[in-house]
Scaffold this motif. Sequence first.
Motif, PDB file in Angstrom:
ATOM      1  N   SER A   1       0.786  -1.216  -0.187  1.00 24.18           N
ATOM      2  CA  SER A   1       0.097  -0.044   0.017  1.00 24.18           C
ATOM      3  C   SER A   1       0.781   1.268   0.190  1.00 24.18           C
ATOM      4  N   GLY A   2       0.272   2.332  -0.210  1.00 28.35           N
ATOM      5  CA  GLY A   2       0.887   3.729  -0.061  1.00 28.35           C
ATOM      6  C   GLY A   2       0.456   4.030   1.350  1.00 28.35           C
ATOM      7  N   GLY A   3       0.270   5.304   1.458  1.00 27.91           N
ATOM      8  CA  GLY A   3      -0.274   6.002   2.799  1.00 27.91           C
ATOM      9  C   GLY A   3      -0.636   7.432   2.450  1.00 27.91           C
ATOM     10  N   ASN A   4      -1.840   7.591   3.230  1.00 26.48           N
ATOM     11  CA  ASN A   4      -2.467   9.133   2.645  1.00 26.48           C
ATOM     12  C   ASN A   4      -1.884   9.903   3.901  1.00 26.48           C
ATOM     13  N   PHE A   5      -1.746   9.361   5.179  1.00 25.87           N
ATOM     14  CA  PHE A   5      -1.328  10.132   6.298  1.00 25.87           C
ATOM     15  C   PHE A   5      -0.445   9.319   7.267  1.00 25.87           C
ATOM     16  N   LEU A   6       0.469  10.212   7.890  1.00 24.94           N
ATOM     17  CA  LEU A   6       1.187   9.112   8.883  1.00 24.94           C
ATOM     18  C   LEU A   6       1.024   9.980  10.151  1.00 24.94           C
ATOM     19  N   ALA A   7       0.031   9.461  11.245  1.00 34.22           N
ATOM     20  CA  ALA A   7       0.034  10.251  12.381  1.00 34.22           C
ATOM     21  C   ALA A   7       1.197  10.122  13.348  1.00 34.22           C
ATOM     22  N   ALA A   8       1.879  10.951  13.843  1.00 35.09           N
ATOM     23  CA  ALA A   8       3.255  10.965  14.360  1.00 35.09           C
ATOM     24  C   ALA A   8       2.948  10.414  15.998  1.00 35.09           C
ATOM     25  N   ASP A   9       1.999  10.722  16.751  1.00 37.16           N
ATOM     26  CA  ASP A   9       1.807  10.666  18.015  1.00 37.16           C
ATOM     27  C   ASP A   9       1.202   8.990  18.213  1.00 37.16           C
ATOM     28  N   THR A  10       0.889   8.451  17.301  1.00 37.08           N
ATOM     29  CA  THR A  10       0.265   6.890  17.572  1.00 37.08           C
ATOM     30  C   THR A  10       0.938   5.979  16.424  1.00 37.08           C
ATOM     31  N   GLY A  11       1.745   6.621  15.466  1.00 33.03           N
ATOM     32  CA  GLY A  11       2.438   5.731  14.505  1.00 33.03           C
ATOM     33  C   GLY A  11       1.309   4.995  13.597  1.00 33.03           C
ATOM     34  N   THR A  12       0.504   5.875  13.215  1.00 34.84           N
ATOM     35  CA  THR A  12      -0.693   5.506  12.345  1.00 34.84           C
ATOM     36  C   THR A  12      -0.574   5.763  10.880  1.00 34.84           C
ATOM     37  N   VAL A  13      -0.521   4.666  10.074  1.00 37.00           N
ATOM     38  CA  VAL A  13      -0.737   4.976   8.456  1.00 37.00           C
ATOM     39  C   VAL A  13      -2.104   5.014   8.204  1.00 37.00           C
ATOM     40  N   ALA A  14      -2.694   6.076   7.612  1.00 34.98           N
ATOM     41  CA  ALA A  14      -4.086   6.105   7.337  1.00 34.98           C
ATOM     42  C   ALA A  14      -4.163   6.127   5.885  1.00 34.98           C
ATOM     43  N   LEU A  15      -5.083   5.113   5.312  1.00 38.43           N
ATOM     44  CA  LEU A  15      -5.399   5.142   4.048  1.00 38.43           C
ATOM     45  C   LEU A  15      -6.764   5.090   3.536  1.00 38.43           C
ATOM     46  N   ILE A  16      -6.856   5.866   2.496  1.00 35.35           N
ATOM     47  CA  ILE A  16      -8.410   6.175   2.099  1.00 35.35           C
ATOM     48  C   ILE A  16      -8.829   5.426   0.768  1.00 35.35           C
ATOM     49  N   GLU A  17     -10.113   4.836   0.691  1.00 33.23           N
ATOM     50  CA  GLU A  17     -10.323   3.986  -0.519  1.00 33.23           C
ATOM     51  C   GLU A  17     -11.766   3.964  -0.398  1.00 33.23           C
ATOM     52  N   ASN A  18     -12.298   3.248  -1.618  1.00 35.62           N
ATOM     53  CA  ASN A  18     -13.919   3.213  -1.668  1.00 35.62           C
ATOM     54  C   ASN A  18     -14.240   1.656  -1.784  1.00 35.62           C
ATOM     55  N   GLU A  19     -13.319   0.945  -2.398  1.00 35.57           N
ATOM     56  CA  GLU A  19     -13.643  -0.302  -2.906  1.00 35.57           C
ATOM     57  C   GLU A  19     -13.566  -1.492  -1.637  1.00 35.57           C
ATOM     58  N   GLY A  20     -12.529  -1.240  -0.875  1.00 34.14           N
ATOM     59  CA  GLY A  20     -12.154  -2.248   0.123  1.00 34.14           C
ATOM     60  C   GLY A  20     -11.130  -3.026  -0.206  1.00 34.14           C
ATOM     61  N   ASN A  21     -10.501  -2.970  -1.230  1.00 27.54           N
ATOM     62  CA  ASN A  21      -9.431  -3.539  -1.790  1.00 27.54           C
ATOM     63  C   ASN A  21      -7.957  -3.024  -0.840  1.00 27.54           C
ATOM     64  N   ILE A  22      -8.005  -1.944  -0.272  1.00 24.02           N
ATOM     65  CA  ILE A  22      -6.806  -1.494   0.492  1.00 24.02           C
ATOM     66  C   ILE A  22      -7.079  -2.461   1.711  1.00 24.02           C
ATOM     67  N   ARG A  23      -8.176  -2.157   2.410  1.00 20.62           N
ATOM     68  CA  ARG A  23      -8.366  -3.218   3.502  1.00 20.62           C
ATOM     69  C   ARG A  23      -8.029  -4.500   3.419  1.00 20.62           C
ATOM     70  N   LEU A  24      -8.341  -5.113   2.391  1.00 20.35           N
ATOM     71  CA  LEU A  24      -8.036  -6.572   2.041  1.00 20.35           C
ATOM     72  C   LEU A  24      -6.563  -6.790   1.628  1.00 20.35           C
ATOM     73  N   SER A  25      -5.876  -5.884   1.225  1.00 21.18           N
ATOM     74  CA  SER A  25      -4.457  -5.967   0.689  1.00 21.18           C
ATOM     75  C   SER A  25      -3.773  -5.769   2.161  1.00 21.18           C
ATOM     76  N   THR A  26      -4.099  -5.049   3.023  1.00 17.38           N
ATOM     77  CA  THR A  26      -3.375  -5.081   4.268  1.00 17.38           C
ATOM     78  C   THR A  26      -4.000  -6.112   5.300  1.00 17.38           C
ATOM     79  N   SER A  27      -4.760  -6.630   5.259  1.00 17.57           N
ATOM     80  CA  SER A  27      -5.363  -7.335   6.265  1.00 17.57           C
ATOM     81  C   SER A  27      -5.136  -8.921   5.831  1.00 17.57           C
ATOM     82  N   LEU A  28      -5.272  -9.502   4.530  1.00 26.66           N
ATOM     83  CA  LEU A  28      -5.042 -10.791   4.126  1.00 26.66           C
ATOM     84  C   LEU A  28      -3.681 -11.598   4.051  1.00 26.66           C
ATOM     85  N   PRO A  29      -2.768 -10.775   3.345  1.00 28.77           N
ATOM     86  CA  PRO A  29      -1.385 -11.385   3.147  1.00 28.77           C
ATOM     87  C   PRO A  29      -0.649 -11.304   4.530  1.00 28.77           C
TER      88      PRO A  29
END
Lengths: 464, 206
Positions: A203-231
């Motif tokens: 994946s890429g990353g839309n935002f990276l929150a410094a205080d929690t170390g969170t990579v935030a990703l935006i999408e509409n299809e669910g393919n990013i959720r799947l790509s970052t959850s299944l493998p």
Amino acid sequence: MSRVNPGAYRAASARTIQNEPGVRDSVGSATRTFDANRVRAFGQIDSERWRDWARDVKTHALTNLDRYLEEAEMRLLANGAHVHWAESADDALRVLADVVARHDIRSAVKGKSMLTEELGVNDHLEQLGVRVRETDLGEYIIQLLGEPPSHIVGPAIHKSLDDCRRLFHAHLGTAPDATPETLAAAARDALRQDFLAADLGISGGNFLAADTGTVALIENEGNIRLSTSLPRVHVAFVGIEKIVPRLEDLSGLLQLTARAATGQPIGNFVSLIQGPKTNEEVDGPEEVHVVLVDNGRTELLADDVAWEALRCVRCGACLNICPVYRQTGGHAYGWTYSGPIGAIIAPGMLGLAKALPLPHASSLCGACVDVCPVRIPIPDLLLHWREQAVEEGLTTTAETIGLKAFTALAERPDAFSAAGALLRWTPWSAAGRSLPILGGWLQERSAPHPSQKSFRRLWEEGIE
Amino acid sequence: MSGRDRIFARVRSALAGRDRTELPESFGEWRLKSPPVSPVEGFQALFESAGGEVVRVSDRAGAATWIARFSTDFPSVIFGEHVPAELKPDLPSVTPEVAALGLSMARGAVAETGSLLMDARDGRRAQLLAPTHVVVLDAAAVYASLREALISLKDDLPSAIGFHSGPSKSADIGQIMVRGVHGPGRVIALVIDESVIVQDHKEGIS
């Protein structure tokens, strides 16, 4: 990446307009829809105030980038993620190659990411013998076609429904007149197998929150959720400029980005990723790698004027409203990032000499600055790069000679007024047809008739 | 000097002499120009306009009844880890890859964006793979603003949180919107709301 060729912009855009008239239709229709949705979504909120706020958060993050990068790294490590630093595309691809070798990766699924396009991730994976599948529907379409994306948000907007029908008929065996629903279902079935089989999610990353170390990703299809959850392994490539100080800063940025991009209140799916699967969890990747990428961003940051372009959230609103982009779509720009935003970050990231003539691919109408959710002064930055080009002697010979000739003329009043008279009395409609460039222009147009008197003369006679 | 050090050196050199601006207040209250009467109403309006469905019941027993009735149309189910036994319908429980129905618990929801907050600890596959996804939501856990929701998440973050704000969709084929592209094509938020008096649980299923 092999496809970087902004220098061919003029020829490429002429070719697109001449040889692929369908592109202008598809791009024009899609961008007008995107923009109409943005207008409606901005109308539902106090968009002026929100854009001020978003500008200030991103400006603060960029002017304190060192501090927040350190904080994000520390948090990500504490979350159990691996953090890598890539100065260049080669560095980033080396990290990927290491992960592939260490985990014996055979196949990968990828969520839509402009940074991975910029880095050339797909070509590299294929060289490593990894089968990589783009899973965003638009990215899947252009991967089958062997094309790069033509728009930041809608990578395949230059393709019509009929183009997609032909493509899916050839690749997936759907009927030649299949409905969009049937085509999407066929793609879903094909890609579902890829999701379940893949060892690596990218994946890429839309935002990276410094205080929690969170990579935030935006999408509409669910393919990013799947790509970052299944493998079992997830690699996220994140530009160093994507940092924001606090997790709660995402509240405004996620909403504003979605409203600017597609007019939605928020992306249909948002992923907030902290690290690998914990002991309390039944699924999720065992390893998460966050690759923090420079690749020219610090060069852009070092420019005292153009650094503001690093606030960009990649919503595509400036592309959608740009009368120049709408004529050709993104391919003509010869780089991953097209349109007004591409034209102002290319000189900083690629070097001005390589990026020319992109800063000239604009009428300076200023529509882009009116829609930008983080208020990047795009027309000012276009002018900045044009000035830089003159200062660095990067202008074309014709432009230099032309301006020198004009200067010489303008410094001699008699010659200047004689030249003016000559131009006023030239029968352009007749004479123009035999001239280069102007001749082509006059084939379908008639030249306007110049005034019989110069402005100076009219002034002297007294203008009412 | 490592690549990391060189990046930091370049960042610091670029920032030398540049004003380091102040961090603005975290954005106070997000206000739509026409705000909803209550967080649940706000969530429902946006979730539905994004193509999601909302069913409101007054208690867990009502939720169990609704789920039992709804699930008769499905051959199999995958449950989230935290779905209580009383809500589980009598349906063959299968692996998420083949389940026709997913049933999960939401950690909360957001009114201003119409989003369900899905915690990875409940099981990501159950949230993503089945074509139809039913999500049980406690009305008390609906935050008015995304900011409040994010602040509440901060102290207890799992490996991943997903905001689901409607069914999976795409307009990538000829700019025509289609649903159910990769994630669930049908998403139903089953809201347990004690303030709601709902006798006929079939309402809202249509």
